[in-house]
Design an enzyme around this catalytic site. Structure first.
Site, PDB file in Angstrom:
ATOM      1  N   ILE A  30       0.855  -1.191   0.000  1.00 36.64           N
ATOM      2  CA  ILE A  30       0.000   0.000   0.000  1.00 36.64           C
ATOM      3  C   ILE A  30       0.890   1.239   0.000  1.00 36.64           C
ATOM      4  O   ILE A  30       1.822   1.347   0.796  1.00 36.64           O
ATOM      5  CB  ILE A  30      -0.920   0.035   1.237  1.00 36.64           C
ATOM      6  CG1 ILE A  30      -1.673  -1.287   1.392  1.00 36.64           C
ATOM      7  CG2 ILE A  30      -1.890   1.198   1.154  1.00 36.64           C
ATOM      8  CD1 ILE A  30      -2.482  -1.386   2.681  1.00 36.64           C
ATOM      9  N   GLY A  32       1.345   5.525   0.315  1.00 40.49           N
ATOM     10  CA  GLY A  32       0.730   6.671   0.986  1.00 40.49           C
ATOM     11  C   GLY A  32       0.108   6.342   2.321  1.00 40.49           C
ATOM     12  O   GLY A  32      -1.051   6.679   2.588  1.00 40.49           O
ATOM     13  N   SER A  34       1.150   7.259   5.465  1.00 35.37           N
ATOM     14  CA  SER A  34       1.486   8.097   6.622  1.00 35.37           C
ATOM     15  C   SER A  34       0.231   8.661   7.292  1.00 35.37           C
ATOM     16  O   SER A  34       0.276   9.064   8.461  1.00 35.37           O
ATOM     17  CB  SER A  34       2.408   9.249   6.202  1.00 35.37           C
ATOM     18  OG  SER A  34       1.789  10.061   5.225  1.00 35.37           O
ATOM     19  N   SER A  35      -0.898   8.680   6.569  1.00 33.02           N
ATOM     20  CA  SER A  35      -2.147   9.191   7.136  1.00 33.02           C
ATOM     21  C   SER A  35      -3.322   8.742   6.266  1.00 33.02           C
ATOM     22  O   SER A  35      -3.143   8.058   5.259  1.00 33.02           O
ATOM     23  CB  SER A  35      -2.117  10.727   7.217  1.00 33.02           C
ATOM     24  OG  SER A  35      -2.040  11.284   5.913  1.00 33.02           O
ATOM     25  N   ILE A  37      -6.541   7.406   4.223  1.00 35.13           N
ATOM     26  CA  ILE A  37      -7.042   6.124   3.740  1.00 35.13           C
ATOM     27  C   ILE A  37      -5.946   5.058   3.779  1.00 35.13           C
ATOM     28  O   ILE A  37      -6.191   3.913   4.167  1.00 35.13           O
ATOM     29  CB  ILE A  37      -7.591   6.267   2.304  1.00 35.13           C
ATOM     30  CG1 ILE A  37      -8.820   7.187   2.292  1.00 35.13           C
ATOM     31  CG2 ILE A  37      -7.960   4.903   1.721  1.00 35.13           C
ATOM     32  CD1 ILE A  37      -9.313   7.552   0.907  1.00 35.13           C
ATOM     33  N   GLY A  38      -4.731   5.415   3.377  1.00 38.51           N
ATOM     34  CA  GLY A  38      -3.626   4.453   3.364  1.00 38.51           C
ATOM     35  C   GLY A  38      -3.348   3.893   4.736  1.00 38.51           C
ATOM     36  O   GLY A  38      -3.191   2.676   4.912  1.00 38.51           O
ATOM     37  N   ASP A  86       8.682   6.145  -2.695  1.00 36.00           N
ATOM     38  CA  ASP A  86       8.262   7.401  -3.310  1.00 36.00           C
ATOM     39  C   ASP A  86       7.777   7.093  -4.716  1.00 36.00           C
ATOM     40  O   ASP A  86       8.554   6.657  -5.561  1.00 36.00           O
ATOM     41  CB  ASP A  86       9.449   8.378  -3.346  1.00 36.00           C
ATOM     42  CG  ASP A  86       9.084   9.727  -3.963  1.00 36.00           C
ATOM     43  OD1 ASP A  86       7.943   9.888  -4.420  1.00 36.00           O
ATOM     44  OD2 ASP A  86       9.960  10.615  -3.989  1.00 36.00           O
ATOM     45  N   TYR A 176      -6.518  18.729 -10.279  1.00 37.12           N
ATOM     46  CA  TYR A 176      -6.713  17.477  -9.531  1.00 37.12           C
ATOM     47  C   TYR A 176      -7.672  16.557 -10.292  1.00 37.12           C
ATOM     48  O   TYR A 176      -7.411  15.352 -10.445  1.00 37.12           O
ATOM     49  CB  TYR A 176      -7.265  17.770  -8.140  1.00 37.12           C
ATOM     50  CG  TYR A 176      -7.502  16.526  -7.321  1.00 37.12           C
ATOM     51  CD1 TYR A 176      -6.437  15.831  -6.755  1.00 37.12           C
ATOM     52  CD2 TYR A 176      -8.786  16.035  -7.115  1.00 37.12           C
ATOM     53  CE1 TYR A 176      -6.652  14.678  -5.998  1.00 37.12           C
ATOM     54  CE2 TYR A 176      -9.010  14.890  -6.378  1.00 37.12           C
ATOM     55  CZ  TYR A 176      -7.940  14.214  -5.816  1.00 37.12           C
ATOM     56  OH  TYR A 176      -8.156  13.067  -5.087  1.00 37.12           O
ATOM     57  N   LYS A 180      -7.122  12.690 -11.998  1.00 38.69           N
ATOM     58  CA  LYS A 180      -7.967  11.528 -11.722  1.00 38.69           C
ATOM     59  C   LYS A 180      -8.692  11.039 -12.982  1.00 38.69           C
ATOM     60  O   LYS A 180      -8.930   9.844 -13.141  1.00 38.69           O
ATOM     61  CB  LYS A 180      -8.969  11.860 -10.610  1.00 38.69           C
ATOM     62  CG  LYS A 180      -8.323  12.078  -9.247  1.00 38.69           C
ATOM     63  CD  LYS A 180      -7.561  10.844  -8.771  1.00 38.69           C
ATOM     64  CE  LYS A 180      -7.002  11.011  -7.378  1.00 38.69           C
ATOM     65  NZ  LYS A 180      -6.275   9.803  -6.908  1.00 38.69           N
TER      66      LYS A 180
END
Length: 334
Positions: A30, A32, A34-35, A37-38, A86, A176, A180
């Site tokens: 997984i 991302g 650090s906070s 949803i991940g 990264d 953004y 997406k």
């Protein structure tokens, strides 16, 4: 045969059962974590009661790993490992994947991303490129490294955290939404090939999710230098968009844990919108092939019927508050 004298080639039955369970456990990578949803998903899968997953939770900056370590608790080092990755660095991706036993990744969750809001006149091309590099090319880099192994094994599940803004653009989210939209088109094309190799591919499309990610986007928007925009556009961004931003999240927002629950569902569809409250908005696009209907309705909501729109959000917020309250009391309301 008594356990002590079992002679099967694979060893005693208990040992073989243990080995089978270990082999059946799926490796999950997984990004991302650090906070948001991940982090929520990594912890949810690591704490799975059936111990079906070994989670490799990754983040760009390991200095931000403490919240994940605390949330993982005693699962840390057992069913969850934290690694540096990264998505904007090919070598970082390769190093991380090579550190996983046999490079075996059964489930890839592409979650790392960044947001950007505001008038495009006030955004630099470099900022826009960074959003595209993270949100779109970050996914592409991951798949270039991981997809060949999955195709060779003819086994694997690719989960992409997209957004409802991959289906429908929203005011002042131009770049953004573009990132997406790119993700959605890329995955829609790739899904056809994935079927041939017996791979699953899932686009998860949350609406507003209350996370640190969204708070940072909002704070950056509040601090934006609007001097490059005309007065009317600057006023629109400050007094209409930012003014309604928090209210929309308070009324329609989900928690990261809600989205994490969806990802664990059995046989998820190719596209899944996690927020039923937001679904009527995106349905407008499919109702009119010309595309005029959703744009016209959004325009009227924002500029002509803003008081009704605000009152509707407050009403939804009240209904959700009452629902949560009754649920807490053990008496769910209709």
């Amino acid at each position: 045969i008594p356990h002590s004298v079992a002679k099967e080639p694979g060893g005693c039955c208990k040992c073989r059962n243990s080995e089978l369970k270990r082999m059946a456990r799926r490796n999950v990578l997984i990004t991302g974590c650090s906070s948001g949803i991940g982090l929520a998903l990594a912890v949810k899968m690591a704490k799975d009661e059936q111990k079906r997953f070994k989670v490799y939770a990754t983040m760009r900056n390991l200095a931000k790993k403490q919240p994940l370590e605390e949330a993982a608790g005693h699962r840390l080092g057992k069913t969850l490992e934290i690694k540096q990755l990264d998505v904007c660095d090919e070598q970082s991706i390769k190093t991380c994947v090579n550190s996983i036993p046999d490079r075996r990744i059964d489930v890839l969750v592409s979650n790392a991303g960044m947001g950007l809001i505001g008038p495009i006149e006030c955004q630099t091309i470099e900022e826009m490129k960074t959003v595209m590099d993270t949100n779109f090319f970050g996914l592409v880099r991951l798949l270039k490294e991981i997809l060949p192994d999955m195709k060779r094994r003819k086994s694997g599940h690719i989960v992409i955290i997209s957004s409802v803004m991959g289906i429908q653009g929203i005011l002042f989210n131009d770049v953004y939404a573009a990132s997406k939209f790119a993700v959605e088109g890329f995955c829609e094309s790739l899904a056809i090939q994935a079927l041939k190799f017996k791979l699953q591919l899932s686009l998860i499309e949350p609406g507003p999710v209350v996370t640190e990610f969204e708070r940072k986007v909002f704070e950056d928007g509040m601090k934006m230098d609007l001097s490059a925009a005309d007065e009317e556009t600057a006023e629109m961004f400050t007094n209409i968009y930012l003014k309604n931003y928090k209210q929309i999240f308070q009324s329609l927002g989900q928690s990261a844990e809600d989205v994490a629950e969806i990802i664990l569902a059995e046989n998820p569809p190719f596209r899944h919108q996690t927020n039923t409250l937001y679904t009527p908005m995106t349905t407008l696009k499919y109702a009119d092939p010309n595309g005029d209907l959703p744009i016209d309705i959004f325009y009227k909501m924002v500029f002509q019927h803003d008081k009704i729109f605000s009152a509707s959000l407050n009403f939804i917020k009240l209904l959700r508050w009452r629902s949560r309250k009754s649920f807490d009391l053990g008496k769910p309301s209709q």
